[in-house]
Design a protein around this motif. Structure first.
Motif, short mmCIF file in Angstrom:
data_model
loop_
_atom_site.label_atom_id
_atom_site.label_comp_id
_atom_site.label_asym_id
_atom_site.label_seq_id
_atom_site.Cartn_x
_atom_site.Cartn_y
_atom_site.Cartn_z
N SER A 143 -9.10 4.23 4.82
CA SER A 143 -7.64 4.22 4.89
C SER A 143 -7.16 4.28 6.34
N ILE A 144 -6.13 3.46 6.63
CA ILE A 144 -5.48 3.55 7.94
C ILE A 144 -4.14 4.29 7.83
N ASP A 145 -3.82 4.75 6.62
CA ASP A 145 -2.63 5.60 6.46
C ASP A 145 -3.05 7.05 6.71
N ILE A 146 -3.34 7.34 7.96
CA ILE A 146 -3.81 8.66 8.37
C ILE A 146 -3.00 9.10 9.60
N PRO A 147 -2.87 10.40 9.84
CA PRO A 147 -2.02 10.89 10.93
C PRO A 147 -2.33 10.30 12.30
N TYR A 196 0.84 -1.19 0.00
CA TYR A 196 0.00 0.00 0.00
C TYR A 196 0.88 1.25 0.00
N VAL A 197 0.57 2.18 -0.89
CA VAL A 197 1.31 3.44 -0.95
C VAL A 197 1.05 4.23 0.32
N ARG A 198 2.11 4.82 0.87
CA ARG A 198 1.99 5.58 2.11
C ARG A 198 2.28 7.05 1.87
N ASN A 199 1.59 7.88 2.61
CA ASN A 199 1.75 9.33 2.49
C ASN A 199 2.88 9.77 3.42
N GLU A 200 4.04 10.09 2.85
CA GLU A 200 5.19 10.45 3.68
C GLU A 200 4.94 11.75 4.45
N ASN A 201 4.11 12.63 3.90
CA ASN A 201 3.80 13.87 4.61
C ASN A 201 3.10 13.60 5.94
N PHE A 202 2.24 12.59 5.96
CA PHE A 202 1.56 12.22 7.20
C PHE A 202 2.56 11.73 8.24
N ALA A 203 3.54 10.96 7.79
CA ALA A 203 4.56 10.44 8.71
C ALA A 203 5.37 11.57 9.32
N LYS A 242 20.47 14.28 10.81
CA LYS A 242 21.12 15.17 9.84
C LYS A 242 20.09 15.93 9.02
N ASN A 243 18.94 15.29 8.74
CA ASN A 243 17.93 15.88 7.87
C ASN A 243 17.06 16.92 8.57
N THR A 244 16.77 16.69 9.84
CA THR A 244 15.83 17.58 10.53
C THR A 244 16.47 18.42 11.62
N SER A 245 17.70 18.06 12.03
CA SER A 245 18.38 18.70 13.16
C SER A 245 17.56 18.55 14.44
N LYS A 246 16.73 17.52 14.48
CA LYS A 246 15.90 17.23 15.65
C LYS A 246 16.26 15.84 16.17
N ASN A 247 15.75 15.53 17.37
CA ASN A 247 15.93 14.18 17.90
C ASN A 247 15.34 13.17 16.90
N TYR A 248 16.12 12.17 16.53
CA TYR A 248 15.69 11.22 15.52
C TYR A 248 14.62 10.27 16.07
N THR A 249 13.49 10.21 15.40
CA THR A 249 12.44 9.24 15.71
C THR A 249 11.96 8.60 14.41
N GLU A 250 11.19 7.53 14.53
CA GLU A 250 10.68 6.82 13.36
C GLU A 250 9.16 6.76 13.40
N ALA A 251 8.55 6.93 12.25
CA ALA A 251 7.09 6.87 12.15
C ALA A 251 6.64 5.41 12.08
N HIS A 252 5.62 5.09 12.85
CA HIS A 252 5.12 3.71 12.89
C HIS A 252 3.59 3.71 12.84
#
Length: 271
Positions: free
Chosen positions: A213-217, A159-166, A189-199
């Protein structure tokens, strides 16, 4: 054009190939069972799992008889290519229907198996090959150069995921772990913020069980790398602690989005 026939499990060649591919069949069978349990379809050894391993052998026999593969091939990528060649033949659809669609299901499962990052977690410690590792260490000490692994192409349906939501989910969590804000990792390096992962709290693999859709914020949580691995790979009791915490935080928003799920159903997607 390939000639397909009904192969019986009791045939001599089936027994020979089952012995030759014993380790592969054990690994593939455990992955198929793992996948079945992950979907919440079974908590015991599934009959479908043993069917997949039997059909893998049956299709290799058909490939041998049609001169599509050298006898006793053991290279896993070559085995996959052989299966794909069978699947693409014009006679395959009739063979697949005659075998209650198990051949096609076996090939799809085998495709996911060979590209899975979690094979080492599916196999038990007893599957570890001491001699193979000892041989590697011995070669490593003699500066042996290993050939590059063979490249292969796999077709995966997802399923295609919306990276903007992540990104928005992590931003809403202030780039902190939603299990515990004190869980720090490193500065990205990309955000200069504490690194976390979207799940995705409800895994995207479970989309077929939901009308919307369950690909929602509200279904995406921000996790530190350790919690992200834990929610996938820890023992069930550890997973359930994390899932309960995150479920209680998000269930109100999920209900508003017309995504209705019980905590028991959520647990079942992670078994």
């Amino acid at each position: 054009m390939i000639h397909f026939r009904k192969v019986e499990a009791k045939e001599q060649r089936a027994r020979e190939l089952s012995e030759l591919h014993r380790n592969l069949l054990t690994s593939f069978g455990k992955y198929a069972q793992y996948e079945t349990e992950l979907a919440g379809n079974s908590t015991k050894i599934s009959g479908k799992t043993s069917s997949y391993t039997r059909y893998l052998i049956k299709m290799l026999i058909i490939a041998e008889e049609n001169n599509l593969v050298q006898p006793s091939v053991t290279n896993i990528e070559k085995i996959y290519k052989v299966l794909k060649n069978l699947q693409q033949d014009t006679n395959f659809s009739m063979y697949n229907l005659g075998e209650k669609r198990f051949p096609n299901a076996t090939i799809k499962c085998f495709s996911r198996y060979i590209q899975s990052d979690n094979i080492s977690e599916v196999l038990s410690e007893k599957d570890f090959k001491e001699q193979e590792y000892a041989d590697y260490i011995m070669n490593e000490n003699t500066n042996t150069i290993y050939e590059r692994p063979e490249q292969y192409k796999i077709e995966i349906i997802g399923y295609v995921r919306n990276e903007n939501f992540a990104i928005q989910a992590k931003k809403q969590a202030h780039w902190q772990c939603e299990v515990d804000v004190n869980h720090e990792s490193f500065i990205s390096k990309n955000t200069s913020k504490n690194y976390t992962e979207a799940h995705h709290l409800i895994p995207m693999a479970a989309q077929k069980f939901f009308e919307h859709s369950i690909d929602i914020p509200c279904n995406i949580v921000s996790l530190c790398p350790n919690c992200h691995r834990k929610i996938h790979l820890a023992q069930d009791i550890e997973k359930q602690k994390l899932l309960s915490l995150l479920y209680n935080k998000r269930i109100g928003l999920l209900n508003k989005a017309h995504i209705h799920i019980s905590i028991e159903q959520l647990y079942s997607f992670y078994k």
